[in-house]
Design a protein around this motif. Structure first.
Motif: not given
Length: 143
Positions: A3-8, A25-29, A114-120, A122-130
């Motif tokens: 899974v490539d989360v780096v583009p998100t 567009e920010l909210g969609e991430l 430190d970032v956690t992504f949920r792998l939806d 259609d795309r990875p989305r940020i679920s926690a950003f520190r």
């Protein structure tokens, strides 16, 4: 699973650069229940903890045009590491930010992300950003 989360993450940082335009567009991430927080003594007090997509976008918008907080601002992402576990991915990166503030000051800053992504689907989305500041210093005056 690859899974490539780096583009998100890089898209998020690009939307936070100034001048630029996030145009909604920010909210969609972010996931609906995302958390964005500052860590450590400097960023924990300054940014605290913000919960929920709408609240995160509102908080971030306080630093973006048309607000004059930054004249120019650019984020540079360094290579990091990502661990995938089922429908989530957790990553850690170093990020450098170069800023020219509306007030006239300048700064170079390095932070740990430190970032956690949920792998939806259609795309990875940020679920926690520190973010935690590691280093900062003024930049020399332009000549």
């Amino acid at each position: 699973m690859t899974v490539d989360v780096v583009p998100t993450l890089t898209r998020y940082l690009a939307l936070c650069d100034v001048p630029a335009s996030a145009e909604g567009e920010l909210g969609e991430l972010f996931t609906e229940d995302a958390v964005w927080e500052g860590g450590g003594s400097a960023y924990g007090e300054r940014y605290g903890r913000t919960e929920g997509r709408a609240a995160i976008v509102a908080m971030l918008s306080r630093y973006l045009p048309p607000d004059l907080h930054f004249r120019t601002n650019v984020h540079l992402l360094f290579p990091g590491s990502v661990d995938v576990n089922g429908t989530t991915a957790q990553g850690s990166w170093r990020m450098q930010q170069l800023s020219h503030y509306g007030s006239g000051g300048t700064e170079v800053m390095v932070a740990r992300l430190d970032v956690t992504f949920r792998l939806d689907a259609d795309r990875p989305r940020i679920s926690a950003f520190r973010t935690e500041r590691i280093f900062s210093a003024p930049l020399p005056e332009e000549r």
